[in-house]
Scaffold this active site. Structure first.
Site, PDB file in Angstrom:
ATOM      1  N   SER A 276      64.067  18.053  20.370  1.00 18.75           N
ATOM      2  CA  SER A 276      64.269  18.727  19.095  1.00 18.75           C
ATOM      3  C   SER A 276      65.700  19.187  18.868  1.00 18.75           C
ATOM      4  O   SER A 276      66.149  19.247  17.739  1.00 18.75           O
ATOM      5  CB  SER A 276      63.312  19.909  18.973  1.00 18.75           C
ATOM      6  OG  SER A 276      63.312  20.681  20.148  1.00 18.75           O
TER       7      SER A 276
ATOM      8  N   HIS B 143      58.823  15.620  16.758  1.00 17.22           N
ATOM      9  CA  HIS B 143      59.930  15.113  15.932  1.00 17.22           C
ATOM     10  C   HIS B 143      59.938  13.593  15.786  1.00 17.22           C
ATOM     11  O   HIS B 143      60.797  13.051  15.122  1.00 17.22           O
ATOM     12  CB  HIS B 143      61.269  15.582  16.499  1.00 17.22           C
ATOM     13  CG  HIS B 143      61.394  17.064  16.503  1.00 17.22           C
ATOM     14  ND1 HIS B 143      61.853  17.782  15.423  1.00 17.22           N
ATOM     15  CD2 HIS B 143      61.060  17.980  17.444  1.00 17.22           C
ATOM     16  CE1 HIS B 143      61.813  19.073  15.699  1.00 17.22           C
ATOM     17  NE2 HIS B 143      61.334  19.220  16.914  1.00 17.22           N
TER      18      HIS B 143
ATOM     19  N   GLU C 187      58.898  15.558  25.623  1.00 14.59           N
ATOM     20  CA  GLU C 187      58.920  15.365  24.179  1.00 14.59           C
ATOM     21  C   GLU C 187      59.217  13.887  23.931  1.00 14.59           C
ATOM     22  O   GLU C 187      59.820  13.225  24.782  1.00 14.59           O
ATOM     23  CB  GLU C 187      60.012  16.230  23.537  1.00 14.59           C
ATOM     24  CG  GLU C 187      59.727  17.709  23.678  1.00 14.59           C
ATOM     25  CD  GLU C 187      60.707  18.602  22.916  1.00 14.59           C
ATOM     26  OE1 GLU C 187      61.358  18.131  21.967  1.00 14.59           O
ATOM     27  OE2 GLU C 187      60.820  19.785  23.277  1.00 14.59           O
TER      28      GLU C 187
ATOM     29  N   HIS D  35      60.378  21.850  24.744  1.00 16.16           N
ATOM     30  CA  HIS D  35      60.237  22.974  23.801  1.00 16.16           C
ATOM     31  C   HIS D  35      59.694  24.236  24.489  1.00 16.16           C
ATOM     32  O   HIS D  35      58.933  24.163  25.448  1.00 16.16           O
ATOM     33  CB  HIS D  35      59.260  22.529  22.705  1.00 16.16           C
ATOM     34  CG  HIS D  35      59.141  23.469  21.554  1.00 16.16           C
ATOM     35  ND1 HIS D  35      58.114  24.372  21.437  1.00 16.16           N
ATOM     36  CD2 HIS D  35      59.930  23.639  20.458  1.00 16.16           C
ATOM     37  CE1 HIS D  35      58.251  25.049  20.310  1.00 16.16           C
ATOM     38  NE2 HIS D  35      59.341  24.622  19.695  1.00 16.16           N
TER      39      HIS D  35
ATOM     40  N   ASN E 102      63.254  20.564   9.095  1.00 15.87           N
ATOM     41  CA  ASN E 102      62.563  19.503   9.830  1.00 15.87           C
ATOM     42  C   ASN E 102      61.705  18.629   8.915  1.00 15.87           C
ATOM     43  O   ASN E 102      60.891  17.847   9.391  1.00 15.87           O
ATOM     44  CB  ASN E 102      61.660  20.110  10.908  1.00 15.87           C
ATOM     45  CG  ASN E 102      62.460  20.898  11.932  1.00 15.87           C
ATOM     46  OD1 ASN E 102      63.558  20.497  12.310  1.00 15.87           O
ATOM     47  ND2 ASN E 102      61.922  22.019  12.360  1.00 15.87           N
TER      48      ASN E 102
ATOM     49  N   LYS F 179      56.782  19.253  10.735  1.00 17.65           N
ATOM     50  CA  LYS F 179      58.043  18.528  10.618  1.00 17.65           C
ATOM     51  C   LYS F 179      57.902  17.391   9.613  1.00 17.65           C
ATOM     52  O   LYS F 179      57.865  17.667   8.420  1.00 17.65           O
ATOM     53  CB  LYS F 179      58.479  18.069  12.008  1.00 17.65           C
ATOM     54  CG  LYS F 179      59.176  19.210  12.770  1.00 17.65           C
ATOM     55  CD  LYS F 179      58.378  19.893  13.775  1.00 17.65           C
ATOM     56  CE  LYS F 179      59.038  21.164  14.280  1.00 17.65           C
ATOM     57  NZ  LYS F 179      58.513  21.576  15.577  1.00 17.65           N
TER      58      LYS F 179
ATOM     59  N   ASP G 263      54.707  15.311  23.640  1.00 20.52           N
ATOM     60  CA  ASP G 263      54.786  16.142  22.442  1.00 20.52           C
ATOM     61  C   ASP G 263      55.739  15.426  21.490  1.00 20.52           C
ATOM     62  O   ASP G 263      56.945  15.391  21.722  1.00 20.52           O
ATOM     63  CB  ASP G 263      55.313  17.530  22.830  1.00 20.52           C
ATOM     64  CG  ASP G 263      55.581  18.427  21.612  1.00 20.52           C
ATOM     65  OD1 ASP G 263      55.531  17.931  20.477  1.00 20.52           O
ATOM     66  OD2 ASP G 263      55.862  19.623  21.830  1.00 20.52           O
TER      67      ASP G 263
HETATM   68  C1  LIG Z   1      58.270  22.650  16.429  1.00 20.00           C
HETATM   69  C2  LIG Z   1      57.797  22.213  17.770  1.00 20.00           C
HETATM   70  C3  LIG Z   1      56.608  22.684  18.310  1.00 20.00           C
HETATM   71  C4  LIG Z   1      55.829  23.786  17.654  1.00 20.00           C
HETATM   72  O1  LIG Z   1      55.117  23.299  16.585  1.00 20.00           O
HETATM   73  P1  LIG Z   1      54.680  24.331  15.436  1.00 20.00           P
HETATM   74  O2  LIG Z   1      53.627  23.572  14.724  1.00 20.00           O
HETATM   75  O3  LIG Z   1      55.890  24.606  14.634  1.00 20.00           O
HETATM   76  O4  LIG Z   1      54.144  25.531  16.146  1.00 20.00           O
HETATM   77  C5  LIG Z   1      56.172  22.158  19.497  1.00 20.00           C
HETATM   78  N1  LIG Z   1      56.897  21.229  20.151  1.00 20.00           N
HETATM   79  C6  LIG Z   1      58.057  20.777  19.675  1.00 20.00           C
HETATM   80  C7  LIG Z   1      58.805  19.754  20.436  1.00 20.00           C
HETATM   81  C8  LIG Z   1      58.558  21.269  18.477  1.00 20.00           C
HETATM   82  O5  LIG Z   1      59.723  20.848  18.013  1.00 20.00           O
END
Ligand SMILES: *Cc1c(COP(=O)(O)O)cnc(C)c1O
Length: 392
Positions: free
Chosen positions: A184, A212, A180, A137, A51, A241, A209
């Site tokens: 992801s 990405h 999101e 997620h 990522n 990421k 969120d």
């Molecule tokens: C990776 C991810 C997370 C978690 O984040 P970390 O910092 O790795 O714990 C949360 N939401 C999404 C959409 C992700 O892809």
């Protein structure tokens, strides 16, 4: 006779089930080398499933900032942010994130998983409505299931379904919609402008969120919301990421931040990030802002890959660095992944329960750290394994 051990029996049965379904997962120690290459058990591989979209995990300036931070602040933060763990470096990073992303307040968390859990549990009470995209997620799904609110999942990226569910929710109770920015496992994008409008019409809050999207999309890499020209009520950005590090931040209004500072348990009862990590993250933000070439390069590589793939290879064309190759059966995804490995490409198979049943895939991701030669070699390898699979 020893006493029965029901927990051991359960564990063994669960493992046996995963194994028989071809879904058993393993970790493997890897060594990262220059240029999106990794070494696993002595073998070198081109790496196409991380990522680190902008290639910042290898950035010398970020490493240097981390080292300087270590010299200045020592190894760890020493406490929760509410005791004495909130150092000047954290404060400055939060300010920098607010200025860059256009919010009144930012709160740092040790991971995106923790940030999502913290916000949902702090905001939602019994009788509230939490609506989230079906493909959100695991951290969001899990908190949604465990929190006291009534949680419903709307069809993926379906504003019509969201509108119906918003209208059906009790009008006098808080409503929170979560999506999101970039999904992801699919690399597609939420219809954020429509969702913002729906939330405004129905008096709901919108939480995005953008794990990405931030760093990759929008002006100055400000992410999915900036690209869609909307402001969510809560924005979660994660640093594991595109930032090439680890950690996360929640951006919001200052009254909301003040509330979370009282009630977000993952903030109150957890050690603050090492201050040196905050220094590295501050440098990562500067790199993201000042180096549009990294985003342009992703775009170029994405087009190069598409142009060199056979039309029959079912790689989904996306506007993000996440390019799923839809396979279907878990076993088949594992086989394709193994064949690509033999050709020197590390691309993990993504299987249920991470994705819905019957939708196993190879999740290919591009990075600004990839070379044109790596992309061309990848296209050739994908064409070959796909052709071989079809003619079996
Ligand atoms: C990776 C991810 C997370 C978690 O984040 P970390 O910092 O790795 O714990 C949360 N939401 C999404 C959409 C992700 O892809």
């Amino acid at each position: 006779m020893p006493a029965a051990d029901p927990l051991k029996a359960r564990i063994n049965q669960a493992l046996a089930e995963r194994h028989s379904q071809g879904l058993l997962r393993h970790r493997q120690p890897i060594q990262r080398l220059e240029g999106a290459t990794i070494q696993v058990e002595g073998q070198l591989y081109h790496h196409f499933c991380g990522n680190d979209y902008l290639g910042l995990a290898e950035c010398d300036r970020i490493r240097q900032a981390w080292q300087d931070g270590l010299q200045r602040f020592g190894a760890g933060s020493g406490a929760s942010p509410l005791v004495t763990g909130h150092h000047q470096a954290h404060h400055q990073l939060e300010q920098q994130l607010c200025d860059w992303l256009g919010f009144e307040a930012a709160l740092l968390f040790s991971s995106g998983f923790a940030a999502n859990q913290a916000v949902i549990h702090a905001l939602m009470q019994k009788g509230d409505t939490l609506l989230q995209d079906r493909l959100n997620h695991a951290s969001l799904q899990e908190a949604g299931h465990l929190c006291p609110a009534t949680m419903k999942r709307f069809a993926h990226n379906d504003s019509g379904d969201l509108a119906r569910r918003l209208k059906a929710a009790p009008g006098d109770r808080p409503k929170l919609v979560i999506t999101e920015g970039v999904f992801s496992m699919d690399g597609d994008q939420a219809p954020l402008a429509e969702m913002r409008q729906l939330c405004d019409d129905q008096g709901a809050w919108l939480m995005v969120d953008d794990a990405h999207g931030c760093g990759v999309l929008g002006p100055e890499g400000r992410g999915s919301c900036a690209a869609a020209q909307i402001q969510p009520d809560i924005l979660v950005v994660t640093f594991g990421k595109a930032f090439g590090c680890a950690g996360a931040a929640v951006l919001c209004r200052s009254d909301v931040a003040q509330y979370l500072t009282q009630f977000a348990r993952h903030l109150v009862y957890s050690t603050a990030l090492p201050p040196a990590q905050a220094c590295a993250l501050a440098e990562a933000v500067r790199q993201i802002q000042s180096q549009p070439w990294r985003r342009e390069r992703l775009h170029t590589l994405s087009e190069l890959l598409a142009a060199n793939l056979d039309a029959r290879v079912p790689l989904v064309s996306t506007a993000t660095p996440i390019k799923p190759l839809m396979v279907g059966e878990s076993q088949r995804a594992l086989e394709l992944s193994a064949q690509l490995k033999e050709k020197g490409f590390w691309i993990s198979a993504i299987r249920p329960p991470t994705v819905p049943a019957g939708q196993a895939r190879l999740r290919l991701t591009l990075s600004a750290g990839h070379s044109e030669q790596q992309i061309l070699a990848l296209a050739e390898a994908l064409n070959e394994v796909w052709h071989a699979a079809e003619t079996e």
